[in-house]
Motif scaffolding. Structure first.
Motif, PDB file in Angstrom:
ATOM      1  N   GLY A  20      86.965   4.495  34.275  1.00 20.26           N
ATOM      2  CA  GLY A  20      87.976   3.801  35.062  1.00 20.26           C
ATOM      3  C   GLY A  20      87.375   2.759  35.986  1.00 20.26           C
ATOM      4  O   GLY A  20      87.933   1.674  36.161  1.00 20.26           O
ATOM      5  N   ARG A  24      88.577  -0.917  34.502  1.00 21.40           N
ATOM      6  CA  ARG A  24      89.812  -1.352  35.153  1.00 21.40           C
ATOM      7  C   ARG A  24      89.606  -2.643  35.915  1.00 21.40           C
ATOM      8  O   ARG A  24      88.529  -2.930  36.420  1.00 21.40           O
ATOM      9  CB  ARG A  24      90.330  -0.275  36.113  1.00 21.40           C
ATOM     10  CG  ARG A  24      90.687   1.002  35.437  1.00 21.40           C
ATOM     11  CD  ARG A  24      91.863   0.797  34.553  1.00 21.40           C
ATOM     12  NE  ARG A  24      92.169   2.047  33.867  1.00 21.40           N
ATOM     13  CZ  ARG A  24      93.128   2.166  33.004  1.00 21.40           C
ATOM     14  NH1 ARG A  24      93.881   1.157  32.702  1.00 21.40           N
ATOM     15  NH2 ARG A  24      93.334   3.313  32.407  1.00 21.40           N
ATOM     16  N   ARG A  25      90.681  -3.404  36.032  1.00 23.23           N
ATOM     17  CA  ARG A  25      90.642  -4.643  36.788  1.00 23.23           C
ATOM     18  C   ARG A  25      91.429  -4.545  38.087  1.00 23.23           C
ATOM     19  O   ARG A  25      91.232  -5.345  38.982  1.00 23.23           O
ATOM     20  CB  ARG A  25      91.195  -5.777  35.938  1.00 23.23           C
ATOM     21  CG  ARG A  25      90.429  -5.994  34.664  1.00 23.23           C
ATOM     22  CD  ARG A  25      90.675  -7.374  34.121  1.00 23.23           C
ATOM     23  NE  ARG A  25      90.191  -7.586  32.781  1.00 23.23           N
ATOM     24  CZ  ARG A  25      88.927  -7.635  32.431  1.00 23.23           C
ATOM     25  NH1 ARG A  25      88.005  -7.434  33.331  1.00 23.23           N
ATOM     26  NH2 ARG A  25      88.581  -7.868  31.189  1.00 23.23           N
ATOM     27  N   ASN A  26      92.304  -3.591  38.192  1.00 20.56           N
ATOM     28  CA  ASN A  26      93.116  -3.423  39.392  1.00 20.56           C
ATOM     29  C   ASN A  26      92.316  -2.634  40.430  1.00 20.56           C
ATOM     30  O   ASN A  26      91.759  -1.576  40.126  1.00 20.56           O
ATOM     31  CB  ASN A  26      94.407  -2.680  39.028  1.00 20.56           C
ATOM     32  CG  ASN A  26      95.404  -2.700  40.144  1.00 20.56           C
ATOM     33  OD1 ASN A  26      95.076  -3.038  41.276  1.00 20.56           O
ATOM     34  ND2 ASN A  26      96.625  -2.331  39.823  1.00 20.56           N
ATOM     35  N   LEU A  29      93.397   1.066  41.016  1.00 21.48           N
ATOM     36  CA  LEU A  29      92.957   1.973  39.956  1.00 21.48           C
ATOM     37  C   LEU A  29      91.461   2.252  40.045  1.00 21.48           C
ATOM     38  O   LEU A  29      91.012   3.347  39.710  1.00 21.48           O
ATOM     39  CB  LEU A  29      93.325   1.402  38.588  1.00 21.48           C
ATOM     40  CG  LEU A  29      94.825   1.340  38.284  1.00 21.48           C
ATOM     41  CD1 LEU A  29      95.074   0.694  36.940  1.00 21.48           C
ATOM     42  CD2 LEU A  29      95.429   2.724  38.340  1.00 21.48           C
ATOM     43  N   VAL A  30      90.686   1.293  40.498  1.00 20.33           N
ATOM     44  CA  VAL A  30      89.258   1.521  40.695  1.00 20.33           C
ATOM     45  C   VAL A  30      89.048   2.550  41.808  1.00 20.33           C
ATOM     46  O   VAL A  30      88.220   3.457  41.684  1.00 20.33           O
ATOM     47  CB  VAL A  30      88.531   0.197  41.008  1.00 20.33           C
ATOM     48  CG1 VAL A  30      87.108   0.447  41.461  1.00 20.33           C
ATOM     49  CG2 VAL A  30      88.546  -0.709  39.794  1.00 20.33           C
ATOM     50  N   SER A  33      89.786   5.926  40.473  1.00 22.43           N
ATOM     51  CA  SER A  33      88.706   6.399  39.608  1.00 22.43           C
ATOM     52  C   SER A  33      87.528   6.915  40.424  1.00 22.43           C
ATOM     53  O   SER A  33      86.885   7.903  40.048  1.00 22.43           O
ATOM     54  CB  SER A  33      88.258   5.280  38.677  1.00 22.43           C
ATOM     55  OG  SER A  33      89.313   4.888  37.840  1.00 22.43           O
ATOM     56  N   ASP A  92      93.538  -8.090  41.388  1.00 23.51           N
ATOM     57  CA  ASP A  92      92.661  -8.127  40.231  1.00 23.51           C
ATOM     58  C   ASP A  92      91.232  -8.355  40.704  1.00 23.51           C
ATOM     59  O   ASP A  92      90.928  -9.349  41.371  1.00 23.51           O
ATOM     60  CB  ASP A  92      93.102  -9.249  39.297  1.00 23.51           C
ATOM     61  CG  ASP A  92      92.359  -9.239  37.982  1.00 23.51           C
ATOM     62  OD1 ASP A  92      91.618  -8.271  37.727  1.00 23.51           O
ATOM     63  OD2 ASP A  92      92.531 -10.195  37.207  1.00 23.51           O
TER      64      ASP A  92
END
Length: 124
Positions: A20, A24-26, A29-30, A33, A92
């Motif tokens: 993740g 991931r780019r968001n 979400l990082v 993770s 992003d």
């Protein structure tokens, strides 16, 4: 209880969190993770504490410390992400990195901008 079960589960959780972070780019979400990776470490700490039958329960104490650090990290990280989203309109990670690289000062200034030389507007 065997030590292999929580160790394998923690390894799977950590691998999922690592994927993740790398894929991931968001930014939110990082951060999620990273929390998943920290929870995998917490699972290992508690499992090894139970397996070693430590009388001080140092693994559980270290887990509580890790949970406190993770709560502070997610609070500060989420505040930073929200401020960046308000200012830039995106969360992003790739776009944020590109905008940071685009604002570097010019390494080779042109004529008339070196130290000690006057600009034409100032001389007139």
């Amino acid at each position: 209880m065997h030590l292999a079960y929580p160790a394998v589960l923690a390894a799977l959780l950590f691998a999922t969190g690592l994927y993740g972070v790398l894929a991931r780019r968001n930014a939110i979400l990082v951060l999620m993770s990273v929390e998943l990776m920290l929870n995998a470490v917490n699972l290992n700490l508690v499992a090894f504490d139970v397996w070693l039958r430590d009388t001080l329960h140092s693994g559980q104490a270290l887990t509580l410390f890790t949970i406190a650090i993770a709560a502070a990290e997610i609070g500060i990280g989420l505040a930073i992400v929200l401020m960046v989203y308000r200012n830039r309109g995106t969360s992003d990670v790739d776009r944020l990195r590109d905008t940071a690289e685009g604002h570097e000062p010019d390494q080779n200034p042109g004529p008339g901008t070196a130290a000690g030389t006057a600009r034409p507007e100032a001389a007139a």
